[in-house]
Design a protein around this motif. Sequence first.
Motif, PDB file in Angstrom:
ATOM      1  N   ASP A  35       0.851  -1.183   0.000  1.00  0.00           N
ATOM      2  CA  ASP A  35       0.000   0.000   0.000  1.00  0.00           C
ATOM      3  C   ASP A  35       0.887   1.233   0.000  1.00  0.00           C
ATOM      4  OD1 ASP A  35       0.986   0.072   2.601  1.00  0.00           O
ATOM      5  OD2 ASP A  35      -0.912  -0.517   3.519  1.00  0.00           O
ATOM      6  N   ALA A  36       0.268   2.390  -0.172  1.00  0.00           N
ATOM      7  CA  ALA A  36       1.041   3.625  -0.285  1.00  0.00           C
ATOM      8  C   ALA A  36       1.931   3.894   0.924  1.00  0.00           C
ATOM      9  CB  ALA A  36       0.105   4.799  -0.555  1.00  0.00           C
ATOM     10  N   PRO A  37       1.443   3.731   2.169  1.00  0.00           N
ATOM     11  CA  PRO A  37       2.337   3.977   3.312  1.00  0.00           C
ATOM     12  C   PRO A  37       3.553   3.054   3.329  1.00  0.00           C
ATOM     13  CG  PRO A  37       0.047   4.023   4.021  1.00  0.00           C
ATOM     14  CD  PRO A  37       0.042   3.523   2.608  1.00  0.00           C
ATOM     15  N   GLY A  38       3.335   1.763   3.028  1.00  0.00           N
ATOM     16  CA  GLY A  38       4.451   0.829   3.021  1.00  0.00           C
ATOM     17  C   GLY A  38       5.459   1.151   1.938  1.00  0.00           C
ATOM     18  N   VAL A  39       4.965   1.493   0.750  1.00  0.00           N
ATOM     19  CA  VAL A  39       5.867   1.828  -0.356  1.00  0.00           C
ATOM     20  C   VAL A  39       6.597   3.136  -0.069  1.00  0.00           C
ATOM     21  CG1 VAL A  39       5.990   2.409  -2.809  1.00  0.00           C
ATOM     22  CG2 VAL A  39       4.500   0.546  -2.036  1.00  0.00           C
ATOM     23  N   ARG A  40       5.928   4.075   0.582  1.00  0.00           N
ATOM     24  CA  ARG A  40       6.560   5.363   0.901  1.00  0.00           C
ATOM     25  C   ARG A  40       7.761   5.160   1.829  1.00  0.00           C
ATOM     26  NH1 ARG A  40       2.427   7.639   2.478  1.00  0.00           N
ATOM     27  NH2 ARG A  40       1.889   8.712   0.526  1.00  0.00           N
ATOM     28  N   VAL A  41       7.608   4.343   2.842  1.00  0.00           N
ATOM     29  CA  VAL A  41       8.717   4.065   3.762  1.00  0.00           C
ATOM     30  C   VAL A  41       9.889   3.443   3.011  1.00  0.00           C
ATOM     31  CG1 VAL A  41       9.446   2.653   5.730  1.00  0.00           C
ATOM     32  CG2 VAL A  41       7.246   3.853   5.793  1.00  0.00           C
ATOM     33  N   TYR A  42       9.576   2.488   2.148  1.00  0.00           N
ATOM     34  CA  TYR A  42      10.619   1.809   1.376  1.00  0.00           C
ATOM     35  C   TYR A  42      11.328   2.777   0.430  1.00  0.00           C
ATOM     36  CZ  TYR A  42      12.664  -1.079  -2.284  1.00  0.00           C
ATOM     37  OH  TYR A  42      13.527  -1.610  -3.208  1.00  0.00           O
ATOM     38  N   LEU A  43      10.557   3.559  -0.316  1.00  0.00           N
ATOM     39  CA  LEU A  43      11.166   4.496  -1.272  1.00  0.00           C
ATOM     40  C   LEU A  43      11.988   5.568  -0.557  1.00  0.00           C
ATOM     41  CD1 LEU A  43       8.351   5.108  -3.924  1.00  0.00           C
ATOM     42  CD2 LEU A  43      10.439   3.755  -4.173  1.00  0.00           C
ATOM     43  N   LYS A  44      11.535   5.995   0.598  1.00  0.00           N
ATOM     44  CA  LYS A  44      12.276   6.994   1.367  1.00  0.00           C
ATOM     45  C   LYS A  44      13.667   6.478   1.705  1.00  0.00           C
ATOM     46  CE  LYS A  44      12.847  10.608   4.171  1.00  0.00           C
ATOM     47  NZ  LYS A  44      12.962  12.013   3.703  1.00  0.00           N
ATOM     48  N   GLU A  45      13.740   5.256   2.191  1.00  0.00           N
ATOM     49  CA  GLU A  45      15.036   4.676   2.543  1.00  0.00           C
ATOM     50  C   GLU A  45      15.895   4.452   1.299  1.00  0.00           C
ATOM     51  OE1 GLU A  45      16.970   0.881   4.992  1.00  0.00           O
ATOM     52  OE2 GLU A  45      14.848   0.839   4.415  1.00  0.00           O
TER      53      GLU A  45
END
Length: 345
Positions: A35-45
């Motif tokens: 989902d968007a929150p999970g992907v956001r955390v991953y892309l941020k790192e």
Amino acid sequence: MSTAAPNETTQPTVVSGQKRVGVLLVNLGTPDTADAPGVRVYLKEFLSDARVIEDQGLIWQFVLNGIILRSRPRTKALDYQKIWNNEKNESPLKTITRSQSDKLAAALSDRDHVVVDWAMRYGNPSIKSGIDALIAEGCDRILAVPLYPQYSASTSATVCDEVFRVLARLRAQPTLRVTPPYYQDEAYIEALAVSIETHLATLPFKPELIVASFHGMPKSYVDKGDPYQEHCIATTEALRRRLGMDASKLLLTFQSRFGNDEWLQPYTDKTMERLAKEGVRRIAVVTPGFAADCLETLEEIAQENAEIFRHNGGEQFSAIPCLNDSEPGMDVISTLVLRELQGWI
């Protein structure tokens, strides 16, 4: 009063008994959720790593936080949902890497005092958690295994960076080894060839040619000295020799470009479009740079590029699976690991 260094972390609790050797398989990474929150955390790192995006200045920080992390997580989450392992609620990359670790552990079960674990450079399980687990199992020597056949600073080197960061915080460090890139290793080329031949034998059509698609990289990185392109060319040339194909029958392309900079060419998507418009109707695509199927192979190649090919006149398209945890794939990993463990076991 503690006198520990400010950046020193607490040493993992170590089991008693004879010292062991740890093997840590490492792949790129994956979101924890589709989902968007999970992907956001991953892309941020991922996109905050200076090995991946070398210029981490103010302009990039504005683009990353003000634009990319506001919009891209939603679209990428939809892509992950297309390939997600719903049974385990995880990405295929995580499922496959775990299986590779389990199968390697089974293959080494007759070797005394060897412990196998796995990690992701970005996301979970983290490299720190993997190293901590191996130390807790009594490992005073660790072999890190970046699962990238071709070396690049943005993949292989950043694994080493993170391993070194973890070790830098430990008072009692394990001895470290790292497997080298294996882009033209005989076992790897043979496994690729066997996997291609086996897959083609199952198809109801004969491809007119095969496209070998590698993950792309900004051209400027190669201009600065990264050997990645050279390694991709060497892999493709070795595979051509093994399969008895020339450059017109086994093409080399680069996928997954991002941003506006020039990346390594030819581009995979543009090649799909060109081939179809030139009258090629049947092709197969292999992705030799990926040790396990992931978003870039299962969605970008098998779905997105297949659609580009068909939209422009192509008729039959097949994505050849990565080596994954297949017998040939595990033979490659076992060969690399046993070679680098010489003198330790």
